[in-house]
Design a protein around this motif. Structure first.
Motif, PDB file in Angstrom:
ATOM      1  N   ASP A   1       0.795  -1.228   0.000  1.00 13.13           N
ATOM      2  CA  ASP A   1       0.000   0.000   0.000  1.00 13.13           C
ATOM      3  C   ASP A   1       0.828   1.279   0.000  1.00 13.13           C
ATOM      4  OD1 ASP A   1      -2.486  -1.073  -0.280  1.00 13.13           O
ATOM      5  OD2 ASP A   1      -2.918  -1.150   1.862  1.00 13.13           O
ATOM      6  N   ARG A   2       2.081   1.234   0.402  1.00 15.51           N
ATOM      7  CA  ARG A   2       2.891   2.464   0.373  1.00 15.51           C
ATOM      8  C   ARG A   2       3.135   2.932  -1.063  1.00 15.51           C
ATOM      9  NH1 ARG A   2       7.367  -1.156   2.472  1.00 15.51           N
ATOM     10  NH2 ARG A   2       8.485  -1.765   0.612  1.00 15.51           N
ATOM     11  N   ASP A   3       2.904   2.047  -2.056  1.00 16.83           N
ATOM     12  CA  ASP A   3       3.057   2.411  -3.459  1.00 16.83           C
ATOM     13  C   ASP A   3       1.781   3.025  -4.041  1.00 16.83           C
ATOM     14  OD1 ASP A   3       5.622   1.389  -3.417  1.00 16.83           O
ATOM     15  OD2 ASP A   3       5.058  -0.542  -4.276  1.00 16.83           O
ATOM     16  N   VAL A   4       0.727   3.134  -3.236  1.00 17.67           N
ATOM     17  CA  VAL A   4      -0.569   3.618  -3.708  1.00 17.67           C
ATOM     18  C   VAL A   4      -0.797   5.039  -3.205  1.00 17.67           C
ATOM     19  CG1 VAL A   4      -3.070   3.216  -3.677  1.00 17.67           C
ATOM     20  CG2 VAL A   4      -1.495   1.272  -3.642  1.00 17.67           C
ATOM     21  N   SER A   5      -1.268   5.911  -4.096  1.00 17.80           N
ATOM     22  CA  SER A   5      -1.582   7.276  -3.666  1.00 17.80           C
ATOM     23  C   SER A   5      -2.853   7.745  -4.352  1.00 17.80           C
ATOM     24  CB  SER A   5      -0.423   8.221  -3.975  1.00 17.80           C
ATOM     25  OG  SER A   5      -0.175   8.245  -5.354  1.00 17.80           O
ATOM     26  N   LEU A   6      -3.534   8.661  -3.685  1.00 21.48           N
ATOM     27  CA  LEU A   6      -4.720   9.280  -4.266  1.00 21.48           C
ATOM     28  C   LEU A   6      -4.271  10.519  -5.003  1.00 21.48           C
ATOM     29  CD1 LEU A   6      -7.185   8.978  -1.266  1.00 21.48           C
ATOM     30  CD2 LEU A   6      -7.078   7.548  -3.304  1.00 21.48           C
TER      31      LEU A   6
END
Length: 178
Positions: A53-58
């Protein structure tokens, strides 16, 4: 003379019919997948270098999400570097894959894509483009491969071309005057 032209036309048509349909993604990642489906598939395939999840951004825009992976940072593929997966309303609509230029070259990928999918619909010094009704696939220099969901991308373009409301126009005028 007419027979030569007829033979040439038949050859071109046969080649186009023999060409494969454009892919709707790379490996196990396909356009139209949800964010959660994409995460699950990225975890299964270490080539992308997904780290969770640290690779995911809004993104600042409503309902947009971006997953950015870095295959060079860890256990990823020797052929991939960074990859981006763009979502709108939880639907994957752009896959961007940077290929390691130390391990692969533009010409090799271009000739492979041409032999599999036929001649590109356009070619320039910057990119080659293959397109069908559903997918646009581009090979960009120095070495980036993109898969784009045409329907979703075009709907976003239409939305972005909506004229500004009077409130937005006056707001912009105010900001310009600062």
């Amino acid at each position: 003379m007419k027979h030569k032209y007829l033979f040439l036309i038949i050859s071109i048509i046969s080649f186009q019919l023999a060409a494969e349909e454009l892919p709707d993604g790379y490996s196990n990642i396909k356009l139209g997948m949800s964010v959660e489906q994409t995460k699950r598939e990225l975890i299964k395939n270490s080539d992308f270098g997904y780290h969770g999840d640290r690779d995911v951004s809004l993104l600042p825009s409503n309902n947009q999400t971006l997953i950015e992976t870095d295959a060079e940072r860890g256990l990823g593929s020797n052929f991939l570097t960074q990859c981006w997966f763009q979502f709108n309303n939880d639907k994957l609509y752009i896959i961007t894959i940077n290929v390691n230029t130390d391990k692969m070259d533009y010409y090799s990928i271009f000739t492979t894509l041409t032999s599999k999918y036929g001649e590109p619909i356009s070619i320039s010094p910057k990119e080659a483009v293959w397109k069908n009704g559903n997918v646009t696939m581009t090979l960009e220099k120095p070495l980036t491969l993109k898969y784009i969901d045409n329907e979703e991308f075009n709907s976003l373009l239409k939305y972005s071309n909506v004229p500004l409301s009077p409130t937005e126009t006056t707001r912009n005028m105010f900001l310009e005057g600062l």
